[in-house]
Write an enzyme that holds these catalytic residues in place. Structure first.
Site, PDB file in Angstrom:
ATOM      1  N   GLU A  75       0.498   0.423  -3.702  1.00 36.72           N
ATOM      2  CA  GLU A  75      -0.670   0.490  -4.351  1.00 36.72           C
ATOM      3  C   GLU A  75      -1.688   0.743  -3.339  1.00 36.72           C
ATOM      4  O   GLU A  75      -2.052   0.470  -2.148  1.00 36.72           O
ATOM      5  CB  GLU A  75      -0.631  -1.546  -4.790  1.00 36.72           C
ATOM      6  CG  GLU A  75      -1.662  -1.389  -6.094  1.00 36.72           C
ATOM      7  CD  GLU A  75      -2.224  -2.390  -6.115  1.00 36.72           C
ATOM      8  OE1 GLU A  75      -1.342  -3.185  -5.595  1.00 36.72           O
ATOM      9  OE2 GLU A  75      -3.207  -3.069  -6.655  1.00 36.72           O
ATOM     10  N   ASP A 119      -3.065  -9.748  -5.939  1.00 40.70           N
ATOM     11  CA  ASP A 119      -3.815 -10.279  -6.631  1.00 40.70           C
ATOM     12  C   ASP A 119      -3.666  -9.906  -8.561  1.00 40.70           C
ATOM     13  O   ASP A 119      -1.686  -9.160  -8.328  1.00 40.70           O
ATOM     14  CB  ASP A 119      -5.167  -9.513  -6.607  1.00 40.70           C
ATOM     15  CG  ASP A 119      -5.208  -8.386  -6.878  1.00 40.70           C
ATOM     16  OD1 ASP A 119      -4.272  -7.869  -6.598  1.00 40.70           O
ATOM     17  OD2 ASP A 119      -6.504  -7.609  -6.290  1.00 40.70           O
TER      18      ASP A 119
END
Ligand code: 0RA
Length: 696
Positions: free
Chosen positions: A445, A558
């Site tokens: 990511e 997260d």
């Protein structure tokens, strides 16, 4: 079936009239007792099974008689009561079962109906009898399988009553008083010798009774649950003045319809057909079919007649109005059924049920009847409603173009993966090793984390594919859109296998709730593509072309990271399922904390407890520095290598989809806005694998 024939033969054999008040055990009654005994010996033959399904089938058999009375034009209301003592009461306001002595068997009409298998058709007052349930055994089977059963009939200003125990009459039908109205009330207590513990599910009553109310317009069906908990509404009344048109309205309740519901009906060759339909903006097809009030889950001749008519009429209209040019090919059945909700209900005298579950209508003549009713009705509707017609044709044309685009996109992906390295995405930092069994792909990511991962990797066998933010939610996009997405394209090209089954049929599936509520079973969906790995769009999946044995998803720890992880899992699940099934998909487990002690002692902790435990073991607290990583981008190449990439020291989790069916549901449900269920899902389905014993 054999018992059915026996019962009729017995009737023909025995013509003697018993004298009033004489004991019951003469030849006729012995035969009747034999019939009841047969039902009790092999209940499954008569009602399907003796489990919960069979138990709940009983009330349907009783209600069906009242529905027949409605169809004959004499009954406007049926009450079904689930009583506190577990008995079930069915009340109708029809003419009442005939009470006079039957000329052949010498017992009352009521007793004939209650004790002779298949008595209804033979002894009923003729007329339009189409009901009779899936197993069609009638109320006598219910009687035979009940500890007790009581019938009260009101006719001729008189009230009659008879009680049976395990199918055997306790005494002949007797008059018990005066009556102002007419009707029949049947109450039974299912026999626990047959069904074991009697446990009713009120929602089964509700769902079936609501369906019957939709299918029989104007009839009021009330359900009262005397077992309902305190504070809950006990009675619900189902009444639909517009019948199946309202059924279709309910099917589309949470969708955006393109026009008002259209309704057609007609009679031909002793077959009555009713069809209601309405297009909506979704991509799904939702067609429910019924024959004699039975949900024909496997479809049959009524469905095929309907499909043929829709395709023909829409193509004709499109050509006539120049919306399809001469050179254009016809719209396919799939094109014209996208976003179509419909209910087809036929009533016929001798239905033939075929198929695996005997829920496929086999009567050949019905195809033509439905075909011509829908053909005429829909043509007329399109001619008279040009705005609606235009929307429907536009929808079909869009569906057609999307299908074409999907086919081209899938072809392209296939060609690209066939060219392998020639078309590898620019963002991919590939590895040197060429043996896929030794290679790993990290899907990372964000660009900065991608940079660190590149620096921290073992370039011999580890490849890095950085992703820019979130990938497309394939659960809510059609295949052509999904395959236009840059992130997905590079993913597919890098992995090399191509893709499997399209997600077209799952797109926009936001109404699972409604479908469950309207019917207990999945709708007939006419998807003729089958479930093979090769689909109608020309896409194929080839595991032998897999370029990396392990595909490791590496996202921030997260909320956003876990969302991206879910989106990737969804993509793999929908488009590369064998990779999930064969355990090629992993999730990296980057730590939350780095604890640096002294000059070169480094610990990592994946949560607060681990951090505290480590801190307790460190002696020189002064020289200790704790860093909380807010994302992968904050970890340097060394951190990443040590915790997530180095085969000797990392922690990664292999994705097991233990129950693919359940997972399938979950993906559809999870991709909403809630994070918690998603996290829970990932945690539940990703089994931790520590320091995997595997070296490149
Ligand atoms: C046969 C003839 C007639 C009524 C019925 C059957 C009938 C059966 C059931 C079962 C439950 N409710 C029912 N209601 C009616 C009509 C006889 C006549 O009045 O002409």
């Amino acid at each position: 079936m054999a018992d059915d024939i026996d019962a009729r033969e017995n009737l023909e054999d025995i013509n003697e009239q018993p004298k009033a008040g004489e004991p019951k055990y003469d030849a006729d009654n012995l035969q009747i007792l034999k019939g009841l005994e047969a039902v009790r010996m092999r209940p499954a033959m008569y009602i399907g099974d003796t489990g919960s399904r069979g138990l709940h089938h009983l009330f349907t058999e009783v209600v069906d008689n009242s529905i027949d009375e409605h169809l004959a034009g004499y009954c406007t209301r049926i009450d079904v009561i689930l009583c506190a003592d577990n008995s079930v009461k069915v009340v109708d306001n029809g003419r009442g079962i005939p009470t006079d002595m039957h000329s052949e068997v010498g017992v009352s009409g009521v007793e004939v109906a209650m004790t002779m298998l298949h008595a209804g058709g033979k002894f009923g007052g003729g007329g339009y009898k189409v009901s009779g349930g899936l197993h069609g055994v009638g109320v006598s089977a219910v009687n035979a399988l009940s500890e007790w059963c009581e019938v009260r009939v009101c006719r001729n200003e008189t009230c009659y009553f008879q009680r049976y125990e395990r199918g055997v009459p306790c005494e002949p039908l007797k008059e018990i008083g005066k009556a102002e109205a007419t009707g029949t009330t049947t109450t039974y207590l299912a026999d626990s010798e047959i069904f074991g513990e009697i446990v009713y599910h009120p929602e089964v009553f509700v769902s079936r009774l609501r369906e019957l109310a939709y299918l029989n317009k104007g009839l009021s069906i009330a359900f009262t649950n005397e077992q309902a908990p305190e504070g809950e509404e006990k009675t619900r009344v189902f009444h639909y003045e517009n019948g199946i048109a309202e059924f279709v309205e309910a099917l589309n309740r949470n969708k955006n319809p393109l026009h008002k519901v259209v309704f057609f009906s007609g009679d031909r060759d002793e077959t009555a057909a009713e069809v209601a339909l309405q297009y909506n903006e979704s991509y799904q097809e939702n067609i429910l079919t019924f024959a004699n009030n039975i949900h024909t889950q496997e479809g049959g001749t009524h469905l095929s007649g309907f499909k043929t008519a829709i395709t023909r009429v829409i193509n004709n209209y499109a050509r006539k109005n120049n919306l399809l040019k001469e050179k254009d090919p016809n719209l396919s059945g799939d094109d014209v059924r996208e976003g179509l909700a419909a209910v087809i209900s036929v009533k016929l005298l001798r239905p033939q049920f075929e198929g695996q579950t005997k829920t496929k209508l086999g009567n050949g003549e019905v195809d033509g009847v439905v075909n011509s009713i829908v053909g005429e009705g829909l043509s007329e509707f399109l001619e008279e409603n040009p705005t609606a017609a235009r929307r429907i044709i536009d929808k079909a044309l869009t569906s057609h173009r999307a299908r074409e685009a999907a086919r081209r996109a899938a072809d392209m992906v296939k060609r690209q993966s066939a060219m392998e390295n020639a078309s590898l995405p620019g963002k991919l930092a590939d590895c040197i090793e060429r043996d896929p069994a030794k290679c790993e792909l990290f899907i990372v990511e964000g660009q900065s984390a991608g940079g660190n991962a590149k620096a921290g990797r073992n370039r011999r066998n580890q490849a890095i594919l950085p992703l820019r933010g979130k990938i497309l939610n394939v659960e809510k996009a059609r295949m052509d859109k999904a395959l236009e997405n840059e992130e997905i394209k590079s993913l597919v090209a890098a992995i090399g296998t191509g893709i499997t089954h399209s997600s077209m049929d799952n797109a926009d599936d936001e109404d699972g709730q409604l479908d469950l509520e309207v019917t207990e079973t999945a709708p007939v969906n006419g998807n003729e593509n089958g479930n093979g790995k090769k689909n109608g769009n020309g896409a194929t999946f080839d595991l032998s072309r897999l370029r990396y044995d392990r595909i490791i998803i590496m996202t921030d720890a997260d909320v956003d990271g876990s969302h991206i992880c879910t989106l990737l899992l969804t993509f793999f699940f929908r488009y590369m399922k064998p990779l999930v099934e064969d355990g090629h998909i992993y999730i990296a487990q980057p730590p939350f904390y780095r604890i640096k002690s002294g000059k070169d002692k480094i610990y990592y902790a994946k949560n607060d407890e681990e951090r505290d435990a480590i801190l307790r073991t460190i002696s020189n607290k002064k020289d200790t520095m704790v860093t909380r990583f807010k994302g992968l981008g904050e970890m340097d190449a060394e951190d990443l290598a040590d915790t997530t990439m180095d085969v000797d020291s990392r922690t990664i989790a292999q994705v097991h989809v233990e129950d693919l069916i359940e997972a399938d549901d979950l993906f559809t449900v999870l991709l909403g806005d809630q994070v918690e269920p998603r996290k829970a899902f990932i945690e539940a389905h990703a089994k931790e694998v520590t320091n995997v014993d595997w070296h490149a």
